[in-house]
Motif scaffolding. Structure first.
Motif, PDB file in Angstrom:
ATOM      1  N   LEU A  41     -12.615 -27.861  18.804  1.00  0.00           N
ATOM      2  CA  LEU A  41     -13.062 -29.194  18.428  1.00  0.00           C
ATOM      3  C   LEU A  41     -12.259 -30.222  19.202  1.00  0.00           C
ATOM      4  O   LEU A  41     -11.041 -30.103  19.321  1.00  0.00           O
ATOM      5  CB  LEU A  41     -12.862 -29.437  16.926  1.00  0.00           C
ATOM      6  N   LEU A  42     -12.947 -31.228  19.739  1.00  0.00           N
ATOM      7  CA  LEU A  42     -12.253 -32.340  20.386  1.00  0.00           C
ATOM      8  C   LEU A  42     -11.804 -33.289  19.285  1.00  0.00           C
ATOM      9  O   LEU A  42     -12.620 -33.792  18.523  1.00  0.00           O
ATOM     10  CB  LEU A  42     -13.187 -33.055  21.361  1.00  0.00           C
ATOM     11  N   GLU A  66     -10.045 -20.989  30.054  1.00  0.00           N
ATOM     12  CA  GLU A  66     -10.921 -21.429  31.137  1.00  0.00           C
ATOM     13  C   GLU A  66     -11.805 -22.550  30.601  1.00  0.00           C
ATOM     14  O   GLU A  66     -12.482 -22.382  29.599  1.00  0.00           O
ATOM     15  CB  GLU A  66     -11.816 -20.293  31.621  1.00  0.00           C
ATOM     16  N   LEU A  67     -11.725 -23.685  31.235  1.00  0.00           N
ATOM     17  CA  LEU A  67     -12.580 -24.818  30.892  1.00  0.00           C
ATOM     18  C   LEU A  67     -13.234 -25.325  32.164  1.00  0.00           C
ATOM     19  O   LEU A  67     -12.543 -25.532  33.170  1.00  0.00           O
ATOM     20  CB  LEU A  67     -11.771 -25.953  30.248  1.00  0.00           C
ATOM     21  N   CYS A  68     -14.529 -25.492  32.116  1.00  0.00           N
ATOM     22  CA  CYS A  68     -15.273 -26.002  33.276  1.00  0.00           C
ATOM     23  C   CYS A  68     -14.996 -25.151  34.522  1.00  0.00           C
ATOM     24  O   CYS A  68     -14.865 -25.674  35.625  1.00  0.00           O
ATOM     25  CB  CYS A  68     -14.943 -27.462  33.546  1.00  0.00           C
ATOM     26  N   LYS A  70      -6.678 -33.398  32.329  1.00  0.00           N
ATOM     27  CA  LYS A  70      -7.459 -34.368  33.097  1.00  0.00           C
ATOM     28  C   LYS A  70      -8.939 -34.308  32.704  1.00  0.00           C
ATOM     29  O   LYS A  70      -9.835 -34.341  33.542  1.00  0.00           O
ATOM     30  CB  LYS A  70      -7.266 -34.170  34.597  1.00  0.00           C
ATOM     31  N   CYS A  71      -9.155 -34.238  31.404  1.00  0.00           N
ATOM     32  CA  CYS A  71     -10.494 -34.137  30.830  1.00  0.00           C
ATOM     33  C   CYS A  71     -11.080 -35.535  30.639  1.00  0.00           C
ATOM     34  O   CYS A  71     -10.415 -36.432  30.148  1.00  0.00           O
ATOM     35  CB  CYS A  71     -10.396 -33.426  29.485  1.00  0.00           C
ATOM     36  N   VAL A  72     -12.321 -35.702  31.045  1.00  0.00           N
ATOM     37  CA  VAL A  72     -13.046 -36.946  30.827  1.00  0.00           C
ATOM     38  C   VAL A  72     -14.226 -36.626  29.915  1.00  0.00           C
ATOM     39  O   VAL A  72     -15.082 -35.810  30.263  1.00  0.00           O
ATOM     40  CB  VAL A  72     -13.555 -37.549  32.157  1.00  0.00           C
ATOM     41  N   VAL A  73     -14.234 -37.245  28.731  1.00  0.00           N
ATOM     42  CA  VAL A  73     -15.304 -37.014  27.768  1.00  0.00           C
ATOM     43  C   VAL A  73     -16.372 -38.082  27.983  1.00  0.00           C
ATOM     44  O   VAL A  73     -16.068 -39.273  28.027  1.00  0.00           O
ATOM     45  CB  VAL A  73     -14.769 -37.068  26.323  1.00  0.00           C
ATOM     46  N   PHE A  94     -18.319 -33.146  29.051  1.00  0.00           N
ATOM     47  CA  PHE A  94     -17.000 -33.516  29.537  1.00  0.00           C
ATOM     48  C   PHE A  94     -16.803 -32.951  30.932  1.00  0.00           C
ATOM     49  O   PHE A  94     -17.487 -32.035  31.360  1.00  0.00           O
ATOM     50  CB  PHE A  94     -15.894 -33.087  28.572  1.00  0.00           C
ATOM     51  N   TRP A  95     -15.866 -33.553  31.637  1.00  0.00           N
ATOM     52  CA  TRP A  95     -15.568 -33.203  33.023  1.00  0.00           C
ATOM     53  C   TRP A  95     -14.110 -32.832  33.148  1.00  0.00           C
ATOM     54  O   TRP A  95     -13.247 -33.472  32.553  1.00  0.00           O
ATOM     55  CB  TRP A  95     -15.830 -34.401  33.941  1.00  0.00           C
TER      56      TRP A  95
END
Length: 142
Positions: free
Chosen positions: A31-32, A89-91, A119-122, A129-130
């Motif tokens: 969860l964010l 592992e994300l993105c 360095k996540c951009v929601v 998210f990026w």
């Protein structure tokens, strides 16, 4: 209440009426939670996550004794005794994630600080998210 769930690795995730319970027992999602002081997860989520790791991934896990107090909706403090660092592992990118582990049935809550370190951009408009130019969709729940 609206919440957003990020998949940590490829796995089947189906929404149900018991979404929050399911999320707390599914180690492929987090969860964010921009309101959390730092990343935190329940022991049950953490143990399920550890079981999902390959032997090489389990050898990468580190533990540091560190106390932290977390408060949830009931206002009572829950103490963590350790911070566990694992590879996720994300993105499509492997990265290290550190989280307090507590004796409570909660999923991994990614704090604002943890998301900034990744360095996540929601992007709430596109519900995604990026990280490092790579995009991943979010699962939106109510």
């Amino acid at each position: 209440m609206t919440y957003f769930v990020a998949q940590l690795f490829e796995a089947d995730f189906e929404e149900s009426e018991e979404d929050l319970y399911f999320v707390s027992s599914d180690a492929s999602v987090a969860l964010l939670d921009a309101g959390a002081p730092s990343a935190v997860c329940g022991e049950s989520w953490y143990n399920i996550f550890l079981e999902s790791l390959a032997p090489a991934g389990k050898r990468e896990v580190t533990e540091v004794e560190r106390n932290g107090i977390f408060r949830f909706g009931d206002g009572r403090g829950v103490v963590s005794k350790s911070v566990e660092t694992v590879q996720v592992e994300l993105c499509g990118r492997d990265m290290l994630l550190s989280a307090h582990v507590i004796e409570r049935s909660v999923p991994l809550l990614l704090s604002r600080d943890a998301m900034e370190k990744m360095k996540c951009v929601v992007d709430l408009k596109s519900v995604g998210f990026w990280i490092g130019g790579h995009h991943r969709g979010l699962i939106e729940g109510q």
